[in-house]
Enzyme design. Structure first.
Site, PDB file in Angstrom:
ATOM      1  N   CYS A   1       0.863  -1.185   0.000  1.00  0.00           N
ATOM      2  CA  CYS A   1       0.000   0.000   0.000  1.00  0.00           C
ATOM      3  C   CYS A   1       0.897   1.231   0.000  1.00  0.00           C
ATOM      4  O   CYS A   1       2.056   1.161  -0.412  1.00  0.00           O
ATOM      5  CB  CYS A   1      -0.974  -0.024   1.181  1.00  0.00           C
TER       6      CYS A   1
ATOM      7  N   ASN B   1       2.257   1.366   4.389  1.00  0.00           N
ATOM      8  CA  ASN B   1       2.589   0.084   5.040  1.00  0.00           C
ATOM      9  C   ASN B   1       2.258   0.104   6.536  1.00  0.00           C
ATOM     10  O   ASN B   1       2.930  -0.535   7.338  1.00  0.00           O
ATOM     11  CB  ASN B   1       4.067  -0.307   4.822  1.00  0.00           C
TER      12      ASN B   1
ATOM     13  N   CYS C   1      -1.506   0.546   7.324  1.00  0.00           N
ATOM     14  CA  CYS C   1      -2.947   0.257   7.422  1.00  0.00           C
ATOM     15  C   CYS C   1      -3.339  -0.967   6.582  1.00  0.00           C
ATOM     16  O   CYS C   1      -3.622  -2.036   7.104  1.00  0.00           O
ATOM     17  CB  CYS C   1      -3.779   1.458   6.997  1.00  0.00           C
ATOM     18  N   ARG C   2      -3.365  -0.790   5.258  1.00  0.00           N
ATOM     19  CA  ARG C   2      -3.944  -1.831   4.406  1.00  0.00           C
ATOM     20  C   ARG C   2      -3.037  -3.037   4.210  1.00  0.00           C
ATOM     21  O   ARG C   2      -3.479  -4.179   4.373  1.00  0.00           O
ATOM     22  CB  ARG C   2      -4.325  -1.238   3.038  1.00  0.00           C
ATOM     23  N   SER C   3      -1.780  -2.801   3.830  1.00  0.00           N
ATOM     24  CA  SER C   3      -0.932  -3.970   3.535  1.00  0.00           C
ATOM     25  C   SER C   3      -0.566  -4.789   4.779  1.00  0.00           C
ATOM     26  O   SER C   3      -0.498  -6.018   4.683  1.00  0.00           O
ATOM     27  CB  SER C   3       0.307  -3.583   2.718  1.00  0.00           C
TER      28      SER C   3
ATOM     29  N   ASP D   1      -8.045   3.936   0.900  1.00  0.00           N
ATOM     30  CA  ASP D   1      -7.123   4.330   1.963  1.00  0.00           C
ATOM     31  C   ASP D   1      -7.932   4.770   3.194  1.00  0.00           C
ATOM     32  O   ASP D   1      -8.685   5.741   3.128  1.00  0.00           O
ATOM     33  CB  ASP D   1      -6.285   5.497   1.408  1.00  0.00           C
TER      34      ASP D   1
HETATM   35  P1  4NP Z   1      -1.819   2.665   4.085  1.00  0.00           P
HETATM   36  O1  4NP Z   1      -2.491   3.998   4.697  1.00  0.00           O
HETATM   37  O2  4NP Z   1      -1.260   3.062   2.755  1.00  0.00           O
HETATM   38  O3  4NP Z   1      -2.966   1.725   3.993  1.00  0.00           O
HETATM   39  O4  4NP Z   1      -0.768   2.255   5.088  1.00  0.00           O
HETATM   40  C1  4NP Z   1      -1.851   5.228   4.748  1.00  0.00           C
HETATM   41  C2  4NP Z   1      -1.011   5.528   5.799  1.00  0.00           C
HETATM   42  C3  4NP Z   1      -0.434   6.757   5.877  1.00  0.00           C
HETATM   43  C4  4NP Z   1      -0.677   7.702   4.891  1.00  0.00           C
HETATM   44  C5  4NP Z   1      -1.499   7.399   3.834  1.00  0.00           C
HETATM   45  C6  4NP Z   1      -2.094   6.159   3.759  1.00  0.00           C
HETATM   46  N1  4NP Z   1      -0.098   8.979   4.980  1.00  0.00           N
HETATM   47  O5  4NP Z   1      -0.430   9.835   4.147  1.00  0.00           O
HETATM   48  O6  4NP Z   1       0.715   9.226   5.883  1.00  0.00           O
END
Ligand code: 4NP
Length: 163
Positions: A11, A14, A16-18, A129
């Site tokens: 993602c 790294n 939340c989703r992955s 996201d």
């Molecule tokens: P992820 O979520 O890609 O699912 O881990 C996010 C975590 C942090 C951010 C964006 C998405 N950020 O903008 O910091």
């Protein structure tokens, strides 16, 4: 000799989703025999959260579902393509970022969207996201990732059956 399939979920951050996908897949592999050895990791295309644990909201959702989650965020690099057989992006933007750093066409071909394996995707191929939203987003992410992993496990199991 037992075949090994190496999977990396990717993602943006790294956190939340992955990590959710990695945790669900690792958990399922603990009690489902695919007839192949599968190794799972996760990474982000961005570097903002490198070294951080998964987001607390993702950890809470996983705990609620009885899925252990751990890990430390890291960034996916071009060298990682050599280490994985399948690289599963959580959304189209991350898929394009991954293909953009792929060293060659064979590496780029390893990149797919996770929701290609979600039977309920219905044309919406991104895992949204959840970072800037509330806890409901994390519940929805868990559900769509969980469904996708059921499909992925079926795909890996049938692709390797009889080998
Ligand atoms: P992820 O979520 O890609 O699912 O881990 C996010 C975590 C942090 C951010 C964006 C998405 N950020 O903008 O910091």
């Amino acid at each position: 000799m037992t075949e090994t399939t190496r999977v990396c979920f990717v993602c943006l951050g790294n956190i939340c989703r992955s990590p959710t996908a990695e945790a669900i897949m690792a958990h399922r592999l603990g009690f489902e025999d695919l007839g192949v050895h599968v190794e799972v990791e996760s990474a982000g295309t961005g570097n903002w959260h490198v070294g951080h644990p998964p987001d607390e909201r993702a950890r809470d959702e996983a705990a609620r579902r009885g899925v252990p989650m751990a890990g430390t965020a890291r960034q996916f690099t071009a060298d990682d393509f050599a280490r994985f057989d399948i690289v599963l992006a959580m959304d189209t933007a991350n898929m394009e970022a991954l293909r953009g750093i792929a060293p060659d066409a064979a590496a780029a071909d390893k990149v797919h969207l996770l929701r290609e394996f979600d039977p309920a995707a219905d044309g919406e191929m991104d895992v949204p996201d959840p970072y800037f939203g509330g806890s409901r987003g994390f519940t929805d992410v868990f559900d769509m990732v969980d469904r996708s992993i059921t499909g992925l496990i079926g795909h890996i199991g049938s692709a390797t059956a009889g080998e």
